[in-house]
Design a protein around this motif. Sequence first.
Motif, PDB file in Angstrom:
ATOM      1  N   PRO A   1      -1.974   1.299  10.036  1.00  0.00           N
ATOM      2  CA  PRO A   1      -2.602   0.113   8.787  1.00  0.00           C
ATOM      3  C   PRO A   1      -2.263   1.045   7.286  1.00  0.00           C
ATOM      4  O   PRO A   1      -2.320   2.454   7.182  1.00  0.00           O
ATOM      5  CB  PRO A   1      -3.400  -0.844   9.044  1.00  0.00           C
ATOM      6  N   GLY A   2      -2.319   0.756   6.410  1.00  0.00           N
ATOM      7  CA  GLY A   2      -2.299   1.579   5.438  1.00  0.00           C
ATOM      8  C   GLY A   2      -1.953   0.372   4.175  1.00  0.00           C
ATOM      9  O   GLY A   2      -2.495  -0.836   4.022  1.00  0.00           O
ATOM     10  N   ARG A   3      -1.370   0.989   2.849  1.00  0.00           N
ATOM     11  CA  ARG A   3      -1.362   0.503   1.570  1.00  0.00           C
ATOM     12  C   ARG A   3       0.063   0.628   1.154  1.00  0.00           C
ATOM     13  O   ARG A   3      -0.112   1.716   1.227  1.00  0.00           O
ATOM     14  CB  ARG A   3      -2.515   0.524   0.567  1.00  0.00           C
ATOM     15  N   VAL A   4       0.822  -0.261   0.278  1.00  0.00           N
ATOM     16  CA  VAL A   4       2.076  -0.107   0.162  1.00  0.00           C
ATOM     17  C   VAL A   4       2.127  -0.723  -1.864  1.00  0.00           C
ATOM     18  O   VAL A   4       1.044  -0.991  -1.970  1.00  0.00           O
ATOM     19  CB  VAL A   4       3.234  -0.848   0.077  1.00  0.00           C
ATOM     20  N   VAL A   5       2.312   0.591  -2.325  1.00  0.00           N
ATOM     21  CA  VAL A   5       1.872   0.564  -4.004  1.00  0.00           C
ATOM     22  C   VAL A   5       3.574   0.750  -4.207  1.00  0.00           C
ATOM     23  O   VAL A   5       4.379   1.403  -3.724  1.00  0.00           O
ATOM     24  CB  VAL A   5       0.930   1.484  -4.597  1.00  0.00           C
TER      25      VAL A   5
ATOM     26  N   ALA B   1       8.698   2.730 -11.339  1.00  0.00           N
ATOM     27  CA  ALA B   1       9.989   4.225 -10.635  1.00  0.00           C
ATOM     28  C   ALA B   1       9.401   4.130  -9.039  1.00  0.00           C
ATOM     29  O   ALA B   1      10.623   5.175  -8.331  1.00  0.00           O
ATOM     30  CB  ALA B   1       9.666   5.169 -11.631  1.00  0.00           C
ATOM     31  N   ARG B   2       8.583   3.698  -8.391  1.00  0.00           N
ATOM     32  CA  ARG B   2       8.708   4.602  -7.159  1.00  0.00           C
ATOM     33  C   ARG B   2       8.144   3.096  -5.944  1.00  0.00           C
ATOM     34  O   ARG B   2       7.193   2.779  -6.639  1.00  0.00           O
ATOM     35  CB  ARG B   2       7.975   5.799  -6.763  1.00  0.00           C
ATOM     36  N   LEU B   3       7.861   3.364  -4.279  1.00  0.00           N
ATOM     37  CA  LEU B   3       7.750   3.355  -4.089  1.00  0.00           C
ATOM     38  C   LEU B   3       6.489   3.885  -2.955  1.00  0.00           C
ATOM     39  O   LEU B   3       7.413   4.524  -2.985  1.00  0.00           O
ATOM     40  CB  LEU B   3       8.335   1.699  -2.726  1.00  0.00           C
ATOM     41  N   TYR B   4       5.389   3.686  -2.695  1.00  0.00           N
ATOM     42  CA  TYR B   4       4.130   4.777  -2.255  1.00  0.00           C
ATOM     43  C   TYR B   4       3.959   4.123  -0.917  1.00  0.00           C
ATOM     44  O   TYR B   4       3.372   2.827  -1.311  1.00  0.00           O
ATOM     45  CB  TYR B   4       3.159   4.764  -3.148  1.00  0.00           C
ATOM     46  N   TYR B   5       3.562   4.455   0.345  1.00  0.00           N
ATOM     47  CA  TYR B   5       3.116   4.553   1.733  1.00  0.00           C
ATOM     48  C   TYR B   5       1.949   5.134   1.514  1.00  0.00           C
ATOM     49  O   TYR B   5       2.428   5.776   1.969  1.00  0.00           O
ATOM     50  CB  TYR B   5       4.013   3.975   2.031  1.00  0.00           C
ATOM     51  N   GLN B   6       0.609   4.379   1.881  1.00  0.00           N
ATOM     52  CA  GLN B   6      -0.154   5.609   1.979  1.00  0.00           C
ATOM     53  C   GLN B   6      -1.158   4.887   3.183  1.00  0.00           C
ATOM     54  O   GLN B   6      -1.904   3.989   3.344  1.00  0.00           O
ATOM     55  CB  GLN B   6      -1.379   4.979   0.452  1.00  0.00           C
ATOM     56  N   PRO B   7      -1.027   5.522   4.458  1.00  0.00           N
ATOM     57  CA  PRO B   7      -1.987   5.218   5.624  1.00  0.00           C
ATOM     58  C   PRO B   7      -3.284   5.355   5.877  1.00  0.00           C
ATOM     59  O   PRO B   7      -3.840   6.274   4.852  1.00  0.00           O
ATOM     60  CB  PRO B   7      -1.198   6.254   6.616  1.00  0.00           C
ATOM     61  N   TYR B   8      -4.003   4.435   6.300  1.00  0.00           N
ATOM     62  CA  TYR B   8      -5.303   4.728   5.969  1.00  0.00           C
ATOM     63  C   TYR B   8      -5.751   5.809   6.697  1.00  0.00           C
ATOM     64  O   TYR B   8      -6.755   5.943   6.140  1.00  0.00           O
ATOM     65  CB  TYR B   8      -6.190   3.083   6.026  1.00  0.00           C
TER      66      TYR B   8
ATOM     67  N   TYR C   1      -6.653   5.265  14.399  1.00  0.00           N
ATOM     68  CA  TYR C   1      -7.058   6.001  14.514  1.00  0.00           C
ATOM     69  C   TYR C   1      -7.722   6.057  12.605  1.00  0.00           C
ATOM     70  O   TYR C   1      -7.118   5.615  12.184  1.00  0.00           O
ATOM     71  CB  TYR C   1      -5.794   7.436  14.514  1.00  0.00           C
ATOM     72  N   PHE C   2      -9.008   6.833  12.973  1.00  0.00           N
ATOM     73  CA  PHE C   2      -9.074   6.870  11.310  1.00  0.00           C
ATOM     74  C   PHE C   2      -9.279   8.031  10.721  1.00  0.00           C
ATOM     75  O   PHE C   2      -8.775   7.527   9.659  1.00  0.00           O
ATOM     76  CB  PHE C   2     -10.667   5.758  11.616  1.00  0.00           C
ATOM     77  N   GLU C   3     -10.416   8.496  11.664  1.00  0.00           N
ATOM     78  CA  GLU C   3     -10.684  10.346  10.086  1.00  0.00           C
ATOM     79  C   GLU C   3     -10.331  11.086  11.536  1.00  0.00           C
ATOM     80  O   GLU C   3     -10.537  11.258  12.059  1.00  0.00           O
ATOM     81  CB  GLU C   3     -11.828  10.347   9.575  1.00  0.00           C
ATOM     82  N   ASP C   4     -10.661  12.685  11.357  1.00  0.00           N
ATOM     83  CA  ASP C   4     -10.577  13.061  12.067  1.00  0.00           C
ATOM     84  C   ASP C   4     -11.925  14.878  11.131  1.00  0.00           C
ATOM     85  O   ASP C   4     -12.548  14.556   9.890  1.00  0.00           O
ATOM     86  CB  ASP C   4      -9.391  14.156  11.858  1.00  0.00           C
ATOM     87  N   PHE C   5     -12.162  15.448  12.199  1.00  0.00           N
ATOM     88  CA  PHE C   5     -13.744  16.399  11.485  1.00  0.00           C
ATOM     89  C   PHE C   5     -13.093  17.657  12.430  1.00  0.00           C
ATOM     90  O   PHE C   5     -13.271  17.714  14.072  1.00  0.00           O
ATOM     91  CB  PHE C   5     -14.879  15.594  12.348  1.00  0.00           C
ATOM     92  N   SER C   6     -13.243  18.765  11.446  1.00  0.00           N
ATOM     93  CA  SER C   6     -13.678  20.567  12.014  1.00  0.00           C
ATOM     94  C   SER C   6     -14.995  20.159  12.982  1.00  0.00           C
ATOM     95  O   SER C   6     -15.543  20.572  12.528  1.00  0.00           O
ATOM     96  CB  SER C   6     -13.372  20.696  11.018  1.00  0.00           C
TER      97      SER C   6
ATOM     98  N   GLU D   1      -1.985  10.039   8.574  1.00  0.00           N
ATOM     99  CA  GLU D   1      -0.639   9.897   9.619  1.00  0.00           C
ATOM    100  C   GLU D   1       0.021   9.734   9.954  1.00  0.00           C
ATOM    101  O   GLU D   1       0.043   8.435   9.948  1.00  0.00           O
ATOM    102  CB  GLU D   1      -1.557  10.178  11.111  1.00  0.00           C
ATOM    103  N   PRO D   2       1.314  10.182   9.552  1.00  0.00           N
ATOM    104  CA  PRO D   2       1.462  12.200  10.204  1.00  0.00           C
ATOM    105  C   PRO D   2       1.811  12.564   8.494  1.00  0.00           C
ATOM    106  O   PRO D   2       1.614  13.052   8.820  1.00  0.00           O
ATOM    107  CB  PRO D   2       3.112  11.280  10.587  1.00  0.00           C
ATOM    108  N   CYS D   3       1.585  11.587   7.239  1.00  0.00           N
ATOM    109  CA  CYS D   3       1.671  12.200   6.957  1.00  0.00           C
ATOM    110  C   CYS D   3      -0.036  11.667   4.766  1.00  0.00           C
ATOM    111  O   CYS D   3       0.667  10.012   5.395  1.00  0.00           O
ATOM    112  CB  CYS D   3       2.632  12.432   5.599  1.00  0.00           C
ATOM    113  N   PRO D   4      -0.376  12.406   4.039  1.00  0.00           N
ATOM    114  CA  PRO D   4      -0.576  11.639   3.242  1.00  0.00           C
ATOM    115  C   PRO D   4      -0.325  10.245   2.794  1.00  0.00           C
ATOM    116  O   PRO D   4      -0.715   9.411   2.125  1.00  0.00           O
ATOM    117  CB  PRO D   4      -1.533  12.336   2.423  1.00  0.00           C
ATOM    118  N   VAL D   5       1.288  10.731   1.978  1.00  0.00           N
ATOM    119  CA  VAL D   5       1.832  10.262   1.421  1.00  0.00           C
ATOM    120  C   VAL D   5       4.021  10.067   2.157  1.00  0.00           C
ATOM    121  O   VAL D   5       3.914  10.617   1.777  1.00  0.00           O
ATOM    122  CB  VAL D   5       1.524   9.581  -0.019  1.00  0.00           C
ATOM    123  N   ILE D   6       4.045   8.290   1.553  1.00  0.00           N
ATOM    124  CA  ILE D   6       5.225   8.702   1.476  1.00  0.00           C
ATOM    125  C   ILE D   6       6.093   7.748  -0.023  1.00  0.00           C
ATOM    126  O   ILE D   6       5.411   6.732  -0.373  1.00  0.00           O
ATOM    127  CB  ILE D   6       5.999   7.703   2.740  1.00  0.00           C
TER     128      ILE D   6
END
Length: 909
Positions: free
Chosen positions: A180-184, A188-195, A17-22, A198-203
């Motif tokens: 798929p996404g990126r982990v940083v 202080a923290r671990l961030y997971y950002q799905p490309y 899944y890539f992206e969505d549009f209104s 979904e289901p949220c912008p960042v963990i």
Amino acid sequence: MPASRFSLLLLEPGEIYFEDFSVTYTCTTQDSTIQSQRGRLRLCSKSAMFEPADVKYPILKISLSYCSSVSKEENSIVIQCNQLTEMLANNIVAPYVFFKKTFVLKFTFHYATSEECLYRLSQLHRASTLPPKEQQEMMEAIIHSRHARVQFDPCWLEDLHETVQFEAKVIQVSPLVSNPGRVVVTSARLYYQPYNREPCPVIKIRLASDIERVARRRYLLQNSALEIYCKEHCTPKYLFLALDSTSLCDELFKTLEPNNKPNIGLDVATLQWQHGILSNYEYLLFLNSAADRSFNDLTQYPVFPWVVKDFTSANLDLEDPSIYRDLSLPIGALNPNRLKQLLERFNDMPEPRFLYGSHYMAPGFVLFYLARKYPQLVLCLHGGRFDHPDRMFNSLQQTWQNVMNGAADYKELVPEFYDGEGEFLVNYLDINFGHRSSDGRAVQDVELPPWAKSPQELIVKLRQALESEHVSKYLHLWIDLIFGHLQRGTKAIEARNLFHPLCYEGSVDLCTVIDPVTRLMYEIQILEFGQIPRQLFTKPHPARFAGLIPTPLSLMTSPDLQNGSREEEDGVENRTRSWSQSRLCDLKIHTVFHGHKKSVTGLAFYSQNDDVQVVSVSLDGFIKVYKLRNGKQVLSVNPIESNPLTACLCLPESNALLLGTLQNEVALYQIDCCRLDNVASVHDDNVTALGIGKDEKDGNVILASASSDCSVKLWRIHRTCSFSHFRFRPTTDLIAELEHDSSVVSLDFHPGGLKLATGTKEGQVHLWEVPTGLPLDALPGHTDEVSAVKFSPDGSKLVTVGHDGLLQVFQVDIDPPQMVAKSEEMVAHDKHEDFRCLAWDGLSILLGTARGEMLIFDLVAFKVVRRVQAHAPGALTCIAVAPIVDDLVVVTAGQDGRVCLWGSDAIIP
């Protein structure tokens, strides 16, 4: 605004899944035009989805492979297709509805431009029209290009002072979803950002306070994944991340390691399970996790055994062995007729050969059991449909019969059968799974056996069966099949336990597969067929000790209960005791004797008129005797004038005392009549340790004497006509001489009398056969003097400690012996520990150190739980536990010449 109904579970396996549009959506068919609906157009790698804002309307899925054209019309795009799929109408989980006719779908964009979406959609549509190889190559190129342009958004950083320590692209794995996404990882923290957000912008996970532990995992049979377990207050509780390579995974694990609270080691867990600290259920969960099985990965879901085979009786008698399944055989070998047919096929099969073309745990089997709990996962796995009602999990009895007799049904169970409330057995969502063809009944709750009146009762009884004495006795055989030495190779063939090669780790390296179609084929087969757990044991798994009830801090029972055959040895000093850890931690000193002028070198116990007494010997040459009951010294004697004493022990069922001396001698002293019977020079250097065992053939006592002359000698000790007295004649009673490469400083007899362990000044540990004196094994590990060796009361394990600060536990009832636990080099007060003596009951260990401290070491937590300054100045040289059944009395002695009694007020006034 209502929550979105869209989920990644609505995609096909492997779809991105890539992206969505209104947008506003209008549909025209040959028959009618649907009025406009407002919602979101979601762009995916193999389809486009429209999610109406009004939940009463279904989500529409347009597979790109069914599209005939994609075009632009003002600020709209128009898709013409010949199939449309409806999902989640009125937000009800139900099989998807497929319409096959011509549709013209128009999507008008609210904020974005139609050109923006048209270019991306046209690319994906073009890829869907290509042959499989070219389609896969183009799809991978599109996905790579899109993801390469997405970078981690630094606006997500909570603190501007955070420094990035690691960044990589990853795949978040959850049941049937790979996102798929990126982990940083920052300071202080671990961030997971799905490309796709979904289901949220960042963990966000705080390293210091959120992470419980980090476990290594496999993904697609590659060692390239991690599972992060978070604490209770966190959301999500787990994060399963797969990376591109093992080296990247190693780097991420190393970055997180300072914040990782490691799980107990495999060897320690096995030790705890054997002694009843871990229940069968807890140990199987641990083994599954250690073998890379995860609740987040349906291809590697935890596997549990069928243990009960009686699903027809009115009552389940857990004491009846006939109700249990044979745990020594895999499911596929339980039916001899089916096994015969499988072996015939196996013998006629070309290489690579395998017995079973179906696995015991795969995504389809997990969801077969859990369909009522996770219907969305079933629809995802089966392309929007539930399985045929007759093939669903309708009855435990029916499922067991299929497992026993089905041509390709070898599935085991999932953990949910042994824990929880059994909600997976109830159709509490009132899902329409269809009607059975046999009687027309709707598929509702699972039919329970007569002996269970409710799902809760079923789970309770199955758990009781899993923890039963019968299953505990044979569970190690099933562990050998699933996690152990019978898992693969020729041993798997002999055990009738061989599966398809692609189920095994190492069968294929996906990193070396260049062709995308071939790689995809391998991935699909690995994902759908099932994976053999990581092999944890290469030798037979040890059995559990019998008669144990798994409760916290439970204690090991006597040897006769543990092995079921050996009777308890006579003599109060040989009774096997179990020490409560709480009592150990509450020990306090009650009596201190200052009688010796030099270091105490030995302690022993003997009983006189049911009154246990303590004997101590010292380099000052004196024997001193103390009563435990009143804490008084009752004897002080110098039996061999001007001859320092180095060791002592009491002979069984007597008051005879054997002494070792600094003048190379062994002496026999009768305490009751204060008579020295024998003094004989038996070594070429001082005697360092003494031990007694029993010759199983003639029942005679065997004496082992260790010396600085690099030898241990075995002697036969004879009883005299007076049963309580012994005779020792060195000239005629020598049995064997055990040569070593350095001074021998410690020894201990196996409780069964057939083995002897010795430790040397240079760090060697040896096992010898008794009474032949033949060498059995050399046990590695120590780098300095091995100050003490001690068998567990049941004889299955050996503990060794040394001046190097190491504590090691060996499993010695298997061939060859294996190290099952090893402490890191212990440090206290900025100095390395130096252990001088030990006593243990199989679970808790008492240690004496060179600084005079008494340490209580808990084998459950595998750490020191209490540290007490017992002697000063100098070392704590001797430690022993009195053979008192009703309470715990510990005796310590040291270089300060003191003998100290530790215990409770009830025993020591």
